[in-house]
Design an enzyme around this catalytic site. Sequence first.
Site, PDB file in Angstrom:
ATOM      1  N   GLU A 144      16.856  65.922  27.013  1.00  0.00           N
ATOM      2  CA  GLU A 144      16.991  65.041  28.185  1.00  0.00           C
ATOM      3  C   GLU A 144      18.100  64.028  27.951  1.00  0.00           C
ATOM      4  O   GLU A 144      17.866  62.830  27.966  1.00  0.00           O
ATOM      5  CB  GLU A 144      15.674  64.275  28.400  1.00  0.00           C
ATOM      6  CG  GLU A 144      14.430  65.125  28.374  1.00  0.00           C
ATOM      7  CD  GLU A 144      13.145  64.293  28.306  1.00  0.00           C
ATOM      8  OE1 GLU A 144      13.193  63.107  27.942  1.00  0.00           O
ATOM      9  OE2 GLU A 144      12.092  64.855  28.627  1.00  0.00           O
ATOM     10  N   ARG A 204      23.065  59.262  28.194  1.00  0.00           N
ATOM     11  CA  ARG A 204      24.284  58.590  27.736  1.00  0.00           C
ATOM     12  C   ARG A 204      25.339  59.574  27.238  1.00  0.00           C
ATOM     13  O   ARG A 204      26.514  59.450  27.577  1.00  0.00           O
ATOM     14  CB  ARG A 204      23.925  57.617  26.609  1.00  0.00           C
ATOM     15  CG  ARG A 204      25.071  56.716  26.190  1.00  0.00           C
ATOM     16  CD  ARG A 204      24.706  55.914  24.948  1.00  0.00           C
ATOM     17  NE  ARG A 204      23.404  55.304  25.040  1.00  0.00           N
ATOM     18  CZ  ARG A 204      23.172  54.107  25.572  1.00  0.00           C
ATOM     19  NH1 ARG A 204      24.162  53.385  26.015  1.00  0.00           N
ATOM     20  NH2 ARG A 204      21.937  53.637  25.647  1.00  0.00           N
ATOM     21  N   ARG A 232      25.323  45.560  30.310  1.00  0.00           N
ATOM     22  CA  ARG A 232      25.066  45.917  28.908  1.00  0.00           C
ATOM     23  C   ARG A 232      25.508  44.867  27.885  1.00  0.00           C
ATOM     24  O   ARG A 232      24.771  44.587  26.950  1.00  0.00           O
ATOM     25  CB  ARG A 232      25.665  47.293  28.597  1.00  0.00           C
ATOM     26  CG  ARG A 232      24.877  48.438  29.269  1.00  0.00           C
ATOM     27  CD  ARG A 232      25.473  49.815  29.018  1.00  0.00           C
ATOM     28  NE  ARG A 232      26.182  49.906  27.776  1.00  0.00           N
ATOM     29  CZ  ARG A 232      25.628  50.067  26.563  1.00  0.00           C
ATOM     30  NH1 ARG A 232      24.327  50.208  26.464  1.00  0.00           N
ATOM     31  NH2 ARG A 232      26.362  50.102  25.489  1.00  0.00           N
ATOM     32  N   CYS A 280      27.431  32.805  37.620  1.00  0.00           N
ATOM     33  CA  CYS A 280      27.073  31.506  37.045  1.00  0.00           C
ATOM     34  C   CYS A 280      26.029  31.643  35.942  1.00  0.00           C
ATOM     35  O   CYS A 280      24.877  31.237  36.095  1.00  0.00           O
ATOM     36  CB  CYS A 280      26.588  30.590  38.150  1.00  0.00           C
ATOM     37  SG  CYS A 280      27.859  30.368  39.381  1.00  0.00           S
ATOM     38  N   GLU A 281      26.412  32.271  34.845  1.00  0.00           N
ATOM     39  CA  GLU A 281      25.570  32.433  33.660  1.00  0.00           C
ATOM     40  C   GLU A 281      26.507  32.494  32.461  1.00  0.00           C
ATOM     41  O   GLU A 281      27.531  33.183  32.523  1.00  0.00           O
ATOM     42  CB  GLU A 281      24.829  33.788  33.673  1.00  0.00           C
ATOM     43  CG  GLU A 281      23.912  34.046  34.826  1.00  0.00           C
ATOM     44  CD  GLU A 281      22.490  33.590  34.571  1.00  0.00           C
ATOM     45  OE1 GLU A 281      22.174  33.198  33.426  1.00  0.00           O
ATOM     46  OE2 GLU A 281      21.714  33.606  35.530  1.00  0.00           O
ATOM     47  N   TYR A 335      24.286  53.789  32.191  1.00  0.00           N
ATOM     48  CA  TYR A 335      23.605  52.503  32.347  1.00  0.00           C
ATOM     49  C   TYR A 335      24.594  51.430  32.791  1.00  0.00           C
ATOM     50  O   TYR A 335      24.490  50.273  32.414  1.00  0.00           O
ATOM     51  CB  TYR A 335      22.861  52.122  31.055  1.00  0.00           C
ATOM     52  CG  TYR A 335      21.969  53.252  30.585  1.00  0.00           C
ATOM     53  CD1 TYR A 335      20.784  53.526  31.264  1.00  0.00           C
ATOM     54  CD2 TYR A 335      22.342  54.098  29.539  1.00  0.00           C
ATOM     55  CE1 TYR A 335      19.987  54.594  30.897  1.00  0.00           C
ATOM     56  CE2 TYR A 335      21.555  55.169  29.162  1.00  0.00           C
ATOM     57  CZ  TYR A 335      20.380  55.415  29.839  1.00  0.00           C
ATOM     58  OH  TYR A 335      19.593  56.477  29.485  1.00  0.00           O
TER      59      TYR A 335
HETATM   60  C1  LIG Z   1      16.153  57.099  28.984  1.00  0.00           C
HETATM   61  C2  LIG Z   1      15.528  58.370  28.581  1.00  0.00           C
HETATM   62  C3  LIG Z   1      16.332  59.478  28.264  1.00  0.00           C
HETATM   63  C4  LIG Z   1      17.833  59.416  28.192  1.00  0.00           C
HETATM   64  O1  LIG Z   1      18.244  58.622  27.132  1.00  0.00           O
HETATM   65  P1  LIG Z   1      19.786  58.612  26.684  1.00  0.00           P
HETATM   66  O2  LIG Z   1      19.810  57.677  25.535  1.00  0.00           O
HETATM   67  O3  LIG Z   1      20.576  58.121  27.831  1.00  0.00           O
HETATM   68  O4  LIG Z   1      20.135  60.002  26.304  1.00  0.00           O
HETATM   69  C5  LIG Z   1      15.689  60.669  27.998  1.00  0.00           C
HETATM   70  N1  LIG Z   1      14.342  60.780  28.013  1.00  0.00           N
HETATM   71  C6  LIG Z   1      13.540  59.724  28.298  1.00  0.00           C
HETATM   72  C7  LIG Z   1      12.078  59.902  28.295  1.00  0.00           C
HETATM   73  C8  LIG Z   1      14.103  58.485  28.585  1.00  0.00           C
HETATM   74  O5  LIG Z   1      13.321  57.446  28.846  1.00  0.00           O
END
Ligand SMILES: *Cc1c(COP(=O)(O)O)cnc(C)c1O
Length: 417
Positions: free
Chosen positions: A276, A279, A315, A344-345, A373
Site C-alpha cells: 500500500e 509516498r 510538512r 500568522c504563525e 501529503y
Molecule cells: C498512510 C498509510 C499507507 C501509506 O503510507 P506511505 O508512507 O505513504 O507509503 C499505507 N497503509 C496504511 C494503512 C496507511 O495508513
Amino acid sequence: MKQEYFERKDKELFCEGVAVKEAAREFGTPLYLYSASHIKERYNNFEEALKGYPHDICFAVKACSNIHILELFARAGSGFDIVSGCELRRVIDAGGDPKKCVYAGVGKSAEEIELAIEKEILYFGVESVPELERINAIAAKLGKTARIALRVNPDVDAHTHEYITTGKSENKFGLTADYAEKILKNFKEKYPNVEAVGLQIHIGSQITETEPYKKAVLKAAEFVKKLRAQGTELKYFDIGGGLGIVYKDETVATPAELIKEILPTIAELGMTFVCEMGRYMVGNSSMLITKVEYVKENPDKTFVIVDAAMNDLIRPALYEAYHEIVAVEDKDETFVCDVVGPVCESGDFFRKDCQIPKVGEGDLLAICSAGAYGFTMSSNYNSRNRAAEVLVEGDKMKLIRKRETYEDQVRNEKTCR
Ligand SMILES: *Cc1c(COP(=O)(O)O)cnc(C)c1O
C-alpha cells in the site's frame, strides 16, 4: 535536486518538457506541478519487482488524492488503499476498481462500511473487535459477506519520525498477535457475515531501509504459520506502505531491493503479496511552485516571504520535514535566509537558515518533493484559497484542480442564511 523528470535546461527549471515559468504564468502561484511520467515509472518499478508473483499494488490515496492522479494509477491497473468513504468515491470517480480497494483506519463509520461492502472492496483492514462486530452486522443487514484482513502490530521500530511510525505497540494502530489469534478462533461462528482473508501490517512512513520490513514480515510469517496449525488459512499478506523517498541525501532502498528481501518469506507461505505505497509513488512527482512576495532584511536575518504557506504544505511545520528549495531561474549569487509564508504563525516556514539563489520580488521558487501529503493536507487556514494543481506529461500541461476562489470557500456558509 534529485527529482526525476524535473531538470534544469538553459538556466531554468523544467518539469518534463514544460518550463515551470510557463506553467506559473498560465495558472498562477502557488501551484502544485506534477510529472505524470514520474508516477507511471514509480508504479512500474513495483510491477517489475513483483512480475510473475501474484500481487496487488494498492496506491495509498491519502498521499495524493486528486482524481486525475488516481486515474493514472487506475489506468496502470493499480489497486487502492483507502481510509474513508470519500476516498472510495474518489477511486470510483477516477475509474478505479473498488474490488481492488483495501480499507484501513481505526474509525470507520457505519455509512462508510456500508458503502464499501456495497462496492465489494477487496477487504477491510480491521483494527478492533467493535469494528469487526460492526462490519459483521452491516454485512448481515445487506445480505452480504464482507472480507477482512486483521491488522497486526508487529512491534518493530521503523526508525522514522515518531509522528509517522505506526508499528510499535504503543501506537493506536492494529492488534497484538495474541489478540488477533483469539479473534480468529471460531471466527465463522462469531462473525458469520465476515470472511477473514488476510493479514496486514504497516510499520510507518518514510522508511529507508529494508531491515524493519524484513523483521516485521518474518514476525508476521511466524504468526501465519501458527494460525495455519490452528486451521486458519489466509490468502493475502499485506505489508502496508511506508517506503521512503529522497528528500535530501538519504539512501533509500528500491522496490527491487525490498521485494528481494521479503518476497521469499511470503512466497514460502504461498500467499498473495499486497502493498500500500503512497509516498514512494508520488512524493517526488511534484514541486510546489511559489512566487516571492517580499525580501525582508532584518539586521540579523533575511526572510524570503513567498505566496505559498503552511496551509499549502504543512510538512515542515508539522514534522520538521526537510524540503529542498530551488530557484526556477538561475541566479549568479546566493544568500542565507528563512523561506516563510504569509500565515500568522511562527511555524509557517518552509526552510530556515538555508542557502538559496539570491531571489527578489516576483521571482519563482520551487519547493521540492511536495507530491505526497502536500496538497492532501492543505487547508483554508487564514482563509487562503487552496492552490491549483497541474499535471504535466511530455510538453503537455493539464489543469487538474482549479485554484479555489473566495466563493468556493464560503459557499457552504452562505447557503446557511
Ligand atoms: C498512510 C498509510 C499507507 C501509506 O503510507 P506511505 O508512507 O505513504 O507509503 C499505507 N497503509 C496504511 C494503512 C496507511 O495508513
